[in-house]
Design a protein around this motif. Structure first.
Motif, PDB file in Angstrom:
ATOM      1  N   PHE A  40       1.110  -1.003   0.013  1.00  0.00           N
ATOM      2  CA  PHE A  40      -0.243   0.329   0.214  1.00  0.00           C
ATOM      3  C   PHE A  40       0.757   1.415  -0.375  1.00  0.00           C
ATOM      4  N   ASP A  41       1.458   1.627  -1.231  1.00  0.00           N
ATOM      5  CA  ASP A  41       1.910   3.074  -1.677  1.00  0.00           C
ATOM      6  C   ASP A  41       1.641   4.203  -0.745  1.00  0.00           C
ATOM      7  N   THR A  86       8.733  -7.949  11.436  1.00  0.00           N
ATOM      8  CA  THR A  86       7.976  -8.919  10.434  1.00  0.00           C
ATOM      9  C   THR A  86       7.913  -9.381   9.745  1.00  0.00           C
ATOM     10  N   SER A  87       9.785  -9.214   9.345  1.00  0.00           N
ATOM     11  CA  SER A  87      10.312  -9.580   7.897  1.00  0.00           C
ATOM     12  C   SER A  87       9.103  -9.587   6.554  1.00  0.00           C
ATOM     13  N   PRO A  88       8.262  -8.501   6.026  1.00  0.00           N
ATOM     14  CA  PRO A  88       7.638  -8.821   5.323  1.00  0.00           C
ATOM     15  C   PRO A  88       7.780  -9.514   4.120  1.00  0.00           C
ATOM     16  N   SER A  89       8.590  -8.880   2.685  1.00  0.00           N
ATOM     17  CA  SER A  89       9.194  -9.327   1.878  1.00  0.00           C
ATOM     18  C   SER A  89       8.285  -8.909   0.719  1.00  0.00           C
ATOM     19  N   HIS A  90       7.819 -10.248   0.559  1.00  0.00           N
ATOM     20  CA  HIS A  90       6.362 -11.141  -0.910  1.00  0.00           C
ATOM     21  C   HIS A  90       4.926 -10.593   0.285  1.00  0.00           C
ATOM     22  N   SER A 350      -2.383  -3.154   3.889  1.00  0.00           N
ATOM     23  CA  SER A 350      -2.215  -4.479   2.877  1.00  0.00           C
ATOM     24  C   SER A 350      -0.762  -5.396   4.004  1.00  0.00           C
ATOM     25  N   ASN A 351      -1.292  -6.392   3.672  1.00  0.00           N
ATOM     26  CA  ASN A 351      -0.364  -7.376   4.139  1.00  0.00           C
ATOM     27  C   ASN A 351       0.946  -7.451   4.151  1.00  0.00           C
ATOM     28  N   ASN A 352       1.814  -6.776   3.457  1.00  0.00           N
ATOM     29  CA  ASN A 352       3.530  -6.573   2.904  1.00  0.00           C
ATOM     30  C   ASN A 352       3.550  -4.368   3.035  1.00  0.00           C
ATOM     31  N   ALA A 353       2.899  -4.039   4.524  1.00  0.00           N
ATOM     32  CA  ALA A 353       3.534  -2.189   4.016  1.00  0.00           C
ATOM     33  C   ALA A 353       3.657  -1.439   2.686  1.00  0.00           C
ATOM     34  N   TRP A 363       4.822   1.722   7.022  1.00  0.00           N
ATOM     35  CA  TRP A 363       2.983   0.526   6.798  1.00  0.00           C
ATOM     36  C   TRP A 363       2.148   1.387   7.109  1.00  0.00           C
ATOM     37  N   PRO A 364       1.351   1.656   5.869  1.00  0.00           N
ATOM     38  CA  PRO A 364       0.225   3.081   5.821  1.00  0.00           C
ATOM     39  C   PRO A 364      -0.839   2.133   6.073  1.00  0.00           C
TER      40      PRO A 364
END
Length: 429
Positions: A40-41, A86-90, A350-353, A363-364
Motif C-alpha cells: 500500500f504505497d 515482521t520481515s514482510p518481503s512478499h 496491506s499484508n506487506n506494508a 506501513w500505511p
C-alpha cells in the motif's frame, strides 16, 4: 477446514449469544479488516502537499481513493508505522495481523488481532468471518486457505473463497431447490464424518489423541454452527443475498469478489458476526482483476510502481468502492441512537506494508469510522517510523475495552522495535 472453523468459533456457541446486539456497557461494536496484497504505497492515499499531521477537510484525496471523498470526515490516514520485525518481503502472512515475524508456509506464532478482537467484543454466533479474493482459478482450486488470521500459535483460521460454499454454510438452511439439497447432503456427510472421526480417534496413541481431538471438535463446531443458524432462520431471511449467475457462472473473478463482499456484509448486518477479515489477494503474492480490464495478474503486479499507475489506480479504486459499499450499507441500518456504521471501524492496509519487496519500514493504514467515538477521524497523521503496527493493534484492543499496553510484543522485542508503551495517542480520541 473444520479445524479452522472450530478455532474461530471457540467457546462462543451459546444459545443466548446468537446475534450481535447492544449490551449494558453500550452499543454493539464491530471491526473490519481489509488487507490488500502487493503493498500500500502511501502516495496512493496521502493528499498532495500533506507532509505533516492535519485535517482532511480542505484536502483532495488522491485519485486511487477518490471514491472516499464524501467520507473524508470518517477517514483517518496514518503514515509512519513500521513492521520491521515482521520481515514482510512478499508478504508478512500471519505476521501482518499478528505483529510478529511471518513467512510463506510458516505457521502462526500467536493469535492475530482480528481474532483477539472477536473475543473482546460481545460474542456472536460466528465471532470471526474471513473471506479471501483471488483469481477465479485459485478460488476454485483452493476454496479455503489460511494465510492471514490465527487463533493462536499453530492455529490458523481459514478464509472462504468460494461464495457458493459460504452461502451454503450461512444460508443453506433457509434456501430452497438445489442450494437446499446441497446443504442437506453436505450436512449429512459432515455429521457422518464427525461420528466416524470420534470413533476412530479412540484407537490412536495417547500422545496423538489430543491433537486429533481438535479436528473432531472442529467438525462438532461446524455442525453446531449449522444447527444454531437454523434457530434464527426467520431472522436470516431478511439478510440473505440473492443468488444469481455471478455465483454459479462468474464471467470474471471480480464477480466472485463482489458476491463474497455481499456475504460478508450480510453476516455483519444480520448480527451473525462482528469481526470480518477480507483478504484481497488472500495474503499471498497472487491476485487477479480481469473484470476491471486488467490483463496482468499475480506476482508481476507487485513489480509495478503504484503511484500514477493506471492498473493500480483501478485496483485501489475498486477497493475504495468496496469500502463505500460496506459503509453505505451499515449506515442504512439503525442502531441505538445512530447507525451500525457509528459503531464500526474499518482497517484498510496491506499484508506487506508499502510495497511488494519491502523491509516493512513504513506501513500505511487507513481507518474508516470511529468505533463509537473511540478514534479520531477526518484527519491525516504522520508518525516518525518508530512505533510498530502492534501499537495500532493495542489501540484497537483498548477501544474494544481491553486494558492492554502491548500486543504480541514482549519487553525484549519492544526495546528493539518500539519507543513507547501503550496505544497510539495520535489516533485515539
Amino acid at each position: 477446514m473444520a479445524a479452522g472453523t472450530g478455532a474461530a468459533l471457540g467457546a462462543s456457541m451459546l444459545p443466548d449469544r446468537l446475534l450481535a446486539s447492544p449490551t449494558a456497557s453500550g452499543p454493539a461494536k464491530r471491526v473490519i479488516f481489509f488487507m490488500q496484497n502487493q503493498g500500500f504505497d502511501p502516495q496512493t492515499c496521502i493528499p498532495a502537499g500533506m507532509t505533516t499531521s492535519g485535517s482532511l477537510a480542505k484536502a483532495t484525496l488522491p485519485e486511487p481513493i477518490s471514491a472516499l471523498e464524501p467520507f473524508k470526515d470518517r477517514l483517518h490516514i496514518i503514515n509512519g508505522l513500521h513492521g520491521l520485525h515482521t520481515s514482510p518481503s512478499h508478504s508478512a502472512f500471519f505476521g501482518a495481523l499478528g505483529g510478529y515475524r511471518g513467512s510463506d508456509g510458516v505457521p502462526p506464532s500467536a493469535s492475530t488481532i482480528d481474532y483477539e478482537l472477536s473475543k473482546a467484543l460481545p460474542q456472536t454466533l460466528l465471532p470471526h468471518l474471513c473471506i479471501g479474493m483471488d483469481s477465479i482459478e485459485n478460488m476454485k482450486g483452493k476454496p479455503t486457505i489460511a494465510t492471514l488470521s490465527a487463533s493462536g500459535a499453530g492455529q490458523p483460521i481459514f478464509m472462504h473463497s468460494n461464495p457458493n460454499h459460504l452461502y451454503q454454510m450461512l444460508y443453506g438452511g433457509i434456501s430452497t431447490g438445489a442450494i437446499r439439497q446441497q446443504h442437506e447432503a453436505r450436512s449429512g456427510v459432515m455429521n457422518q464424518i464427525e461420528r466416524l472421526a470420534a470413533a476412530k480417534g479412540q484407537s490412536l496413541p495417547l500422545s496423538d489423541q489430543q491433537r486429533y481431538g481438535q479436528f473432531v471438535q472442529g467438525f462438532k463446531d461446524v455442525n453446531g454452527l449449522r444447527d444454531r443458524l437454523d434457530t434464527v432462520a426467520d431472522h436470516l431471511q431478511k439478510f440473505a443475498p440473492k443468488v444469481d449467475e455471478r455465483y454459479t457462472k462468474p464471467e470474471f473473478e471480480t464477480d466472485w469478489h463482489d458476491v463474497l463482499l455481499d456475504l460478508g456484509i450480510s453476516a455483519l448486518t444480520s448480527g451473525i458476526t462482528n469481526t470480518l477479515t477480507i483478504g484481497s489477494g488472500r495474503g499471498e503474492i497472487f491476485g487477479a482483476w480481469k473484470g476491471l480490464g486488467i490483463d496482468q495478474q499475480g506476482h508481476n503486479l507487485g513489480h509495478m510502481d503504484q503511484p500514477d499507475n493506471p492498473i493500480w489506480i483501478k485496483i485501489r479504486q475498486y477497493n475504495s468502492r468496496m469500502l463505500v459499499r460496506i459503509m453505505e450499507t451499515l449506515e442504512s441500518v439503525p442502531e441505538g441512537s445512530g447507525t451500525m456504521m457509528d459503531n464500526t471501524v474499518i482497517v484498510y492496509t496491506s499484508n506487506n506494508a508499502d510495497k511488494q519487496h519491502t523491509n516493512g519500514g513504513n506501513w500505511p493504514v487507513m481507518l474508516l469510522g470511529n468505533l463509537d467515538g473511540a478514534f479520531k477521524s477526518g484527519c491525516f497523521t504522520q508518525l516518525d517510523g518508530k512505533r510498530p503496527i502492534n501499537a495500532l493493534y493495542t489501540s484497537l484492543l483498548r477501544a474494544a475495552g481491553q486494558n492492554v499496553d502491548r500486543f504480541n510484543m514482549d519487553d525484549k522485542m519492544a526495546k528493539k522495535f518500539d519507543v513507547a508503551n501503550g496505544p497510539l495517542k495520535e489516533v485515539l480520541s
